[in-house]
Design a protein around this motif. Structure first.
Motif, mmCIF file in Angstrom:
data_model
loop_
_atom_site.group_PDB
_atom_site.id
_atom_site.type_symbol
_atom_site.label_atom_id
_atom_site.label_comp_id
_atom_site.label_asym_id
_atom_site.label_seq_id
_atom_site.Cartn_x
_atom_site.Cartn_y
_atom_site.Cartn_z
ATOM 1 N N ASN A 4 -4.622 13.977 -9.396
ATOM 2 C CA ASN A 4 -3.765 12.922 -8.854
ATOM 3 C C ASN A 4 -4.605 11.672 -8.667
ATOM 4 O O ASN A 4 -5.563 11.665 -7.883
ATOM 5 C CB ASN A 4 -3.167 13.350 -7.509
ATOM 6 C CG ASN A 4 -2.181 14.483 -7.633
ATOM 7 O OD1 ASN A 4 -1.528 14.633 -8.663
ATOM 8 N ND2 ASN A 4 -2.059 15.301 -6.597
ATOM 9 N N ASP A 6 -4.842 7.374 -8.166
ATOM 10 C CA ASP A 6 -4.341 6.023 -7.874
ATOM 11 C C ASP A 6 -5.458 5.073 -8.269
ATOM 12 O O ASP A 6 -6.492 4.998 -7.597
ATOM 13 C CB ASP A 6 -4.003 5.902 -6.383
ATOM 14 C CG ASP A 6 -3.437 4.529 -6.013
ATOM 15 O OD1 ASP A 6 -3.346 3.653 -6.901
ATOM 16 O OD2 ASP A 6 -3.102 4.332 -4.828
ATOM 17 N N LEU A 35 -4.695 12.592 -3.024
ATOM 18 C CA LEU A 35 -5.295 11.964 -4.196
ATOM 19 C C LEU A 35 -6.671 12.571 -4.467
ATOM 20 O O LEU A 35 -7.455 12.790 -3.540
ATOM 21 C CB LEU A 35 -5.438 10.458 -3.979
ATOM 22 C CG LEU A 35 -4.131 9.679 -3.786
ATOM 23 C CD1 LEU A 35 -4.424 8.254 -3.312
ATOM 24 C CD2 LEU A 35 -3.316 9.651 -5.077
ATOM 25 N N ASN A 36 -6.961 12.820 -5.738
ATOM 26 C CA ASN A 36 -8.262 13.350 -6.135
ATOM 27 C C ASN A 36 -9.196 12.276 -6.660
ATOM 28 O O ASN A 36 -10.417 12.424 -6.589
ATOM 29 C CB ASN A 36 -8.101 14.412 -7.225
ATOM 30 C CG ASN A 36 -7.046 15.442 -6.899
ATOM 31 O OD1 ASN A 36 -6.012 15.505 -7.567
ATOM 32 N ND2 ASN A 36 -7.274 16.233 -5.863
ATOM 33 N N GLY A 200 -1.523 5.294 -2.486
ATOM 34 C CA GLY A 200 -0.882 6.363 -3.256
ATOM 35 C C GLY A 200 0.632 6.323 -3.256
ATOM 36 O O GLY A 200 1.269 7.306 -3.610
ATOM 37 N N PHE A 203 1.340 6.886 -8.095
ATOM 38 C CA PHE A 203 0.118 7.504 -8.602
ATOM 39 C C PHE A 203 0.422 8.220 -9.907
ATOM 40 O O PHE A 203 1.580 8.334 -10.324
ATOM 41 C CB PHE A 203 -0.496 8.452 -7.575
ATOM 42 C CG PHE A 203 0.338 9.665 -7.257
ATOM 43 C CD1 PHE A 203 0.114 10.883 -7.901
ATOM 44 C CD2 PHE A 203 1.352 9.604 -6.313
ATOM 45 C CE1 PHE A 203 0.888 11.991 -7.618
ATOM 46 C CE2 PHE A 203 2.129 10.714 -6.014
ATOM 47 C CZ PHE A 203 1.894 11.913 -6.673
ATOM 48 N N ASN A 204 -0.647 8.687 -10.547
ATOM 49 C CA ASN A 204 -0.532 9.358 -11.830
ATOM 50 C C ASN A 204 -1.073 10.773 -11.722
ATOM 51 O O ASN A 204 -2.057 11.022 -11.021
ATOM 52 C CB ASN A 204 -1.365 8.624 -12.892
ATOM 53 C CG ASN A 204 -1.162 7.127 -12.861
ATOM 54 O OD1 ASN A 204 -0.236 6.610 -13.458
ATOM 55 N ND2 ASN A 204 -2.033 6.414 -12.131
ATOM 56 N N GLN A 205 -0.443 11.696 -12.423
ATOM 57 C CA GLN A 205 -1.018 13.031 -12.603
ATOM 58 C C GLN A 205 -1.596 13.069 -14.017
ATOM 59 O O GLN A 205 -0.873 12.858 -14.998
ATOM 60 C CB GLN A 205 0.037 14.115 -12.426
ATOM 61 C CG GLN A 205 -0.516 15.519 -12.443
ATOM 62 C CD GLN A 205 0.590 16.554 -12.294
ATOM 63 O OE1 GLN A 205 1.306 16.839 -13.249
ATOM 64 N NE2 GLN A 205 0.749 17.085 -11.089
ATOM 65 N N TYR A 229 4.382 9.086 -10.898
ATOM 66 C CA TYR A 229 5.119 9.181 -9.643
ATOM 67 C C TYR A 229 5.214 7.793 -9.013
ATOM 68 O O TYR A 229 4.231 7.049 -8.988
ATOM 69 C CB TYR A 229 4.406 10.107 -8.661
ATOM 70 C CG TYR A 229 4.409 11.566 -9.052
ATOM 71 C CD1 TYR A 229 5.443 12.416 -8.660
ATOM 72 C CD2 TYR A 229 3.375 12.096 -9.818
ATOM 73 C CE1 TYR A 229 5.441 13.755 -9.010
ATOM 74 C CE2 TYR A 229 3.364 13.439 -10.179
ATOM 75 C CZ TYR A 229 4.405 14.265 -9.770
ATOM 76 O OH TYR A 229 4.394 15.595 -10.131
ATOM 77 N N ILE A 332 1.363 14.435 -0.711
ATOM 78 C CA ILE A 332 1.912 14.603 -2.055
ATOM 79 C C ILE A 332 2.429 16.026 -2.250
ATOM 80 O O ILE A 332 3.500 16.231 -2.842
ATOM 81 C CB ILE A 332 0.849 14.243 -3.117
ATOM 82 C CG1 ILE A 332 0.629 12.721 -3.111
ATOM 83 C CG2 ILE A 332 1.264 14.718 -4.502
ATOM 84 C CD1 ILE A 332 -0.558 12.268 -3.958
#
Length: 398
Positions: A4, A6, A35-36, A200, A203-205, A229, A332
């Motif tokens: 995840n 951002d 978020l990662n 976030g 955000f993107n996966q 997302y 999330i």
């Protein structure tokens, strides 16, 4: 691994940004959010680079870490015609060298530097250093690339690495533009504060081999964004054509007739919805095979604030938010995966609202002219005042 990410935020050095936008605050809040990987933002600002060096541990391959939160260096640059460009940078050393090369009068005073260089010149400069670049919030009327160009290639001459959609657009809208079929779409927060309703919020996966700059570059090149997302685009504050003073929604054709001046004396700003309509190839989206789903959601603190009619930063809202995060883990995870029946044990009303997002049964009054849209989960909202050609004719004939 699914990450995840951002990739567009700002530091405390950018204008209109919270003084709390520091690594020591962003890292723990990102972890609570789920978020990662987070972009540092403002990586051409010497002071911010010093703080990043002092506050993080360099793990190699472009990753700087703090308290289990990984960062890559990112920056937003305002180029010619006030167009904003988002750049991903491999290392601090490269960020410093590029900052020295960038011709900008404010790069030491503002985290978002301004330059007279155009998109093609900025692209050429950063590509020499293995950077990635694309238009930030590409469709927005003040600083988006499409406000000035009908084609992305007119801006950059060559193909950039990605398109950032911005809060007022989503995949369904952007995939009506034929030249974007081969692009990766990114959805990022553009956060100016570490509050959970900002960081976030989009955000993107991404499917990545590991968390590293080279893996991110490979994933973007190979179109490995597996989901986007973000907000419903009509909640964005520039989604519809509207007056920036009274915020009345105005028919775009009427706005053009009136030379973008509202009857109240304010300036009318063309909405993202209409701008995309002007450059679109199709009325309905044509999703290419690589395009992932766009999942609409809303920050949990905003949901709680809306339900209980309390300020989003109040102790009441933040207390309920924290209780849910303490019970179920990152926000999330709660918004996407936690069973509704589990959430309702903690907060019944919030569980109903989260379920409405998952089912797509929310009511929205669109935003425009700098005012965010409004949302309701259980009843129809009173529409914003709208001026159209039809109702003006009715009034004139009365």
């Amino acid at each position: 691994m699914l990450v995840n990410a951002d990739l567009h935020i700002h530091s405390c050095f950018s204008m209109a940004t919270s003084k709390d936008m520091l690594i020591n605050n962003i890292a723990p809040k990102s972890k609570e959010k789920g978020l990662n990987l987070v972009g540092t933002g403002d990586a051409f600002h010497p002071g911010w680079l010093n703080i990043i060096e002092e506050s993080t541990e360099y793990k190699g391959d472009g990753v700087y870490s703090k308290d289990d939160c990984d960062f890559i260096l990112t920056t937003e640059v305002e180029g010619k015609s006030r167009i904003h460009h988002l750049i991903f940078i491999p290392t601090i050393e490269i960020a410093r060298e590029l900052s020295d090369k960038l011709v900008s009068k404010n790069k030491n005073s503002d985290g978002r530097p301004r330059t007279k260089m155009d998109g093609a010149e900025i692209l050429e400069m950063v590509k020499e250093y293995d950077c990635m670049i694309g238009p930030a919030h590409a469709f927005t009327p003040w600083t988006g690339m499409y406000k000035s160009f009908d084609s992305i290639y007119d801006c950059y001459d060559k193909k950039p690495d990605f398109i950032e959609l911005g809060l007022s657009a989503d995949t369904n809208m952007a995939d009506t533009v034929s030249e974007l079929q081969d692009f990766v779409f990114l959805s990022n927060s553009d956060a100016h504060s570490p509050w959970p309703h900002r960081l976030g919020r989009e955000f993107n996966q991404i499917e990545m081999d590991d968390i590293s700059y080279s893996s991110l570059k490979k994933a973007i090149k190979n179109k490995k964004v597996t989901k986007n997302y973000g907000l419903y685009p009509n909640l964005g504050k520039y989604h519809m054509t509207a007056c920036t003073k009274c915020h009345k929604l105005i028919d775009p054709e009427l706005a053009k007739e009136d030379k973008m001046k509202c009857t109240c004396g304010g300036k009318i700003k063309k909405g993202v919805d209409y701008r995309i309509n002007e450059i679109s190839s199709w009325k309905e989206p044509h999703h290419p095979e690589h395009r992932p789903d766009y999942v609409h959601l809303m920050p949990m603190a905003e949901i709680i604030s809306t339900i209980y009619d309390k300020g989003v930063t109040t102790k009441f809202v933040q207390g309920k938010w924290q209780k849910l995060v303490d019970a179920f883990g990152p926000e999330i995870t709660i918004l996407i995966n936690t069973p509704i029946e589990e959430i309702e044990k903690i907060d019944l009303e919030t569980s109903k609202a989260i379920e409405a997002f998952r089912n797509g049964t929310v009511n929205v009054i669109p935003g425009g002219g700098g005012k965010y849209g409004e949302i309701s989960f259980d009843e129809k909202l009173i529409p914003r005042e709208t001026e159209s050609i039809d109702n003006r004719l009715t009034l004139d004939n009365f």
